[in-house]
Structures are given as C-alpha cells and as structure tokens.
Design a protein around this motif. Sequence first.
Motif, short mmCIF file in Angstrom:
data_model
loop_
_atom_site.label_atom_id
_atom_site.label_comp_id
_atom_site.label_asym_id
_atom_site.label_seq_id
_atom_site.Cartn_x
_atom_site.Cartn_y
_atom_site.Cartn_z
N UNK A 243 0.81 -1.24 0.00
CA UNK A 243 0.00 0.00 0.00
C UNK A 243 0.83 1.27 0.00
N UNK A 244 1.83 1.34 -0.87
CA UNK A 244 2.62 2.58 -0.97
C UNK A 244 1.78 3.69 -1.59
N UNK A 245 2.14 4.91 -1.24
CA UNK A 245 1.43 6.08 -1.76
C UNK A 245 2.45 7.17 -2.01
N UNK A 246 2.48 7.73 -3.20
CA UNK A 246 3.46 8.75 -3.52
C UNK A 246 4.76 8.16 -4.05
N UNK A 247 5.77 9.00 -4.18
CA UNK A 247 7.02 8.59 -4.84
C UNK A 247 8.18 8.36 -3.89
N UNK A 248 8.04 8.73 -2.62
CA UNK A 248 9.18 8.58 -1.71
C UNK A 248 9.39 7.11 -1.32
N UNK A 249 10.53 6.84 -0.72
CA UNK A 249 10.86 5.49 -0.30
C UNK A 249 10.03 5.09 0.91
N UNK A 250 9.47 3.90 0.87
CA UNK A 250 8.72 3.35 1.99
C UNK A 250 9.49 2.16 2.57
N UNK A 251 9.01 1.68 3.70
CA UNK A 251 9.67 0.55 4.36
C UNK A 251 9.67 -0.65 3.41
N UNK A 252 10.79 -1.34 3.33
CA UNK A 252 10.95 -2.48 2.43
C UNK A 252 11.10 -3.77 3.23
N UNK A 253 10.94 -4.91 2.55
CA UNK A 253 10.68 -5.11 1.12
C UNK A 253 9.23 -4.85 0.75
N UNK A 254 9.01 -4.46 -0.50
CA UNK A 254 7.67 -4.18 -0.98
C UNK A 254 6.95 -5.47 -1.36
#
Length: 331
Positions: A243-254
């Motif tokens: 559930x990523x939103x936007x272009x910045x880095x989110x917690x991984x792994x996706x």
Amino acid sequence: MGVFVETRPTPSFGVLLVNLGTPKAPTAAAVREYLAEFLWDKRVVDVPRPLWWLILHGVILRFRPGRVAKGYASVWTDEGSPLMAISRQQQAALQQLLGPDVPVSLAMTYGEPTMEQAGLELRRAGVEKMLVLPLFPQNSSSTTAAVHDRLAKGLSRCPHLPEMRWVSHYHDHPLYIKALANSVREYWAEHGQGDRLMMSFHGIPQRYEDRGDPYPGQCRATAAALAAELELSEEQWICSFQSRFGREEWVKPYTDHTLEAWGKQGLQRVDVISPAFAADCLETLEELEEENRDNFKNAGGGDYHYIPCLNTRSDHIELLAELVRQHTQGW
C-alpha cells in the motif's frame, strides 16, 4: 402507591473499539468525502499544509476517488463495506463475551461512527472509566497515534472527562500470535501448504521509521513470532509491506515487487496473510487478494492463496477480551 422505577447499576468501565474508517458508499462522492478527512490528517501525510492542500484538492481528490470507488464496489457487501460490517460483528461478539455490565462501543478515526457518537453512547450507559482499544496490533503514528489525536479533539468539547486507559499495541501478545497461527494451520489443513508464506503489512514511509515510529519493528517481530509458532525455516517466510502512496521510499521489502520477483522465479505457490489488519478491508480483499494475485501470476507464478484476517474468529475475540481484562485491572 409509588411508582417503581428500575435502575441499572453504573458500569465499572466501558470499552471503545476503534478502527480506521470507511466511506459510506462505494461512490466517488463518498470516497472523496472520506479521503478528504483521512488524507488531511498530519499523522497520515505530514507534507506542509499549504503545499499539501494544493496537491490534495487540486489533484488527488479530483482523480483518485473514482478509481478507489471501483475498488470498494468490487468488495462491497449487503451490510456495507467489509471493514464496517466486520467491525460491527466484532463489537457484538466482544460485548457478548464481556457481558452486559461492560458496554462496548465502536468508533472510526475517520468517518462514522465518530468518536463523539461512540463517546456519547458510553456516557449514556453511565461509563466513568473508558478503555480505548484501537484495532491495530502494531503501534504506528499513522494509526494508533491518530486515534489519540482524534479522540482528544472530540473530548476537547466534553464537560466531563472519563478516566482512560489505552491498549497501545498487542503485536507480540501470545493469544494474538496463537490466533494467527491457528488461522494459518486451519487454512493449510483445508487447502494445503504453499512453498512460502508472505506476511504482508501496511507500509509507511521509511522516514517515519527513521525518526522513531515503532511500527515496522513491531511488524517484523509479529512475523518472526508467527513463523516460530508455525515452525517455519527462514526460507519459508517473509515479512513485507504493501500500500505505498506517492514517490518517496517506503519501508521495504515491498509486497508487490517481491511477488513479481517470485513469479519470475516460477514459484509454484505462495500463501499470503496480512497480520496488521484486524478485519478484512479494501487493502486485503482488493489489493492483496486481487491486484497482487494478478501481479504474481502475470509474472509467471503458480497458485496464489490469500488467508483471511482474524475477523470474528472466536480466538480473536477471546484475545480482545483478554486485552480488556489485562488493561482494566483495578477498575
């Protein structure tokens, strides 16, 4: 002869269950109203307000509600959204288990029933002490802390403040891990076991964790505890974030990238569970069960099995009841 008036004893305490929220209907207008409240919360999106107002109202709320409404329409039930229907069922089941002397109300952080509506319900029941139980096993600034902020806003106009206690998390509670393991074992007993078990949690931006949000660490701890309970080897499971939103880095792994990679590797079967959600909702029924199934299979993967959330399982409701008992000692 005098008139006899039956009086009900004042309850020792009441319970306020809280979940995230849901649109009133699977329509663009209802979704727009819901997203306007949800995405304006600084706990959810902390972009500077003037800039974010322009992005939210100039772009997102113009184009996103229609797409999101289609997703809601695909999972909507006769009782409304799955999240609302299941949350109401959880409220009723917990009420039955705790008994009539402990009123249980339900509120949503965004949308209805509001904190004010649920609080008034408890107040009319005579509640002077309130246990707040957010239905978020892992504690995040974007969920549990948002509940605190919203409740505080509602109480700011209340002339009579109740005594309150909070359940801040239960990510490693033995009964929670046991309930998750039971749900997986029962699914495997009926459908067989996959090559790998993916434990997919709702994601947050990486910078949230960098500045101290405990959520990702608690997600990893939940996943490790569940893997240990199921006696899985390190190669048999993974903790991922969706559930990523936007272009910045989110917690991984996706989650989606991992499933695509597994599909390209020709993995024959994957089982997916989402322990961060107490009730099935759009993010599980549409994103996980439908979208990510397609991602995996289109990349060359084999069978894809989604294991439902704990929802109204009896061991889940017993966990909630035990949390109430533990956090109301002395009341």
